[in-house]
Design an enzyme around this catalytic site. Structure first.
Site, PDB file in Angstrom:
ATOM      1  N   TYR A 285      -3.310  -0.888  -4.822  1.00 16.64           N
ATOM      2  CA  TYR A 285      -3.362   0.568  -4.840  1.00 16.64           C
ATOM      3  C   TYR A 285      -4.806   1.062  -4.753  1.00 16.64           C
ATOM      4  O   TYR A 285      -5.123   1.986  -3.996  1.00 16.64           O
ATOM      5  CB  TYR A 285      -2.687   1.095  -6.110  1.00 16.64           C
ATOM      6  CG  TYR A 285      -2.806   2.582  -6.293  1.00 16.64           C
ATOM      7  CD1 TYR A 285      -2.018   3.452  -5.542  1.00 16.64           C
ATOM      8  CD2 TYR A 285      -3.701   3.123  -7.202  1.00 16.64           C
ATOM      9  CE1 TYR A 285      -2.127   4.824  -5.707  1.00 16.64           C
ATOM     10  CE2 TYR A 285      -3.820   4.487  -7.367  1.00 16.64           C
ATOM     11  CZ  TYR A 285      -3.023   5.338  -6.618  1.00 16.64           C
ATOM     12  OH  TYR A 285      -3.136   6.700  -6.767  1.00 16.64           O
TER      13      TYR A 285
ATOM     14  N   GLN B 186      -7.174   3.267  -1.355  1.00 14.20           N
ATOM     15  CA  GLN B 186      -7.656   4.646  -1.527  1.00 14.20           C
ATOM     16  C   GLN B 186      -8.431   5.088  -0.282  1.00 14.20           C
ATOM     17  O   GLN B 186      -9.085   4.270   0.375  1.00 14.20           O
ATOM     18  CB  GLN B 186      -8.547   4.749  -2.766  1.00 14.20           C
ATOM     19  CG  GLN B 186      -7.801   4.511  -4.061  1.00 14.20           C
ATOM     20  CD  GLN B 186      -6.670   5.496  -4.279  1.00 14.20           C
ATOM     21  OE1 GLN B 186      -6.901   6.690  -4.384  1.00 14.20           O
ATOM     22  NE2 GLN B 186      -5.447   4.994  -4.325  1.00 14.20           N
TER      23      GLN B 186
END
Length: 138
Positions: free
Chosen positions: A130, A134
């Site tokens: 995750y 970004q």
């Protein structure tokens, strides 16, 4: 008890912190009975409440106990452990359980060491993925 996935709110933060703790008796002696473990559950729950934490789960065997504690970010795990072990040792020794007093001498109930593991939430690999995905500005 609250749901383990429930998000808690502080004045300036939102959190969901859990720690898995394992405490071992001094010399790994098998001193716990069902009655002693029931007493420990109540003692640990009261200490957690003093720290604005919550004892989510508790169980043990004759020579060790496992705790799952939901705690706020204002509490250090080491301070929580120190209080949990100190208060429980003092109160259990004071009750003079035969199973404890026969096998342990001196004032200690617990080994000085402990296990603490963070738990809950997504696995590390998912969090890492995750973060890597970004949208970094150019």
């Amino acid at each position: 008890m609250t749901d383990a996935t429930e998000i808690r709110h502080g004045r300036h933060c939102v959190f969901n912190l859990h720690v898995h703790l394992v405490f071992v008796t001094k010399y790994r002696r098998g001193v716990f009975t069902g009655e002693v473990l029931a007493d420990l559950r109540g003692i640990f729950a009261a200490v957690c409440q003093d720290f604005s934490a919550e004892l989510v789960e508790f169980d043990g065997e004759d020579d060790h106990v496992h705790l799952l504690v939901n705690y706020p970010p204002t509490v250090s795990v080491s301070a929580l452990v120190n209080s949990l072990k100190g208060v429980s040792s003092r109160l259990i020794r004071k009750k003079n359980y035969p199973s404890v007093s026969k096998k342990l001498w001196g004032g200690a109930l617990w080994s000085p060491s402990y296990f603490a593991g963070s738990c809950g939430g997504a696995p590390i690999s998912i969090i890492r993925q995750y973060i890597e995905q970004q949208q970094t500005p150019d």
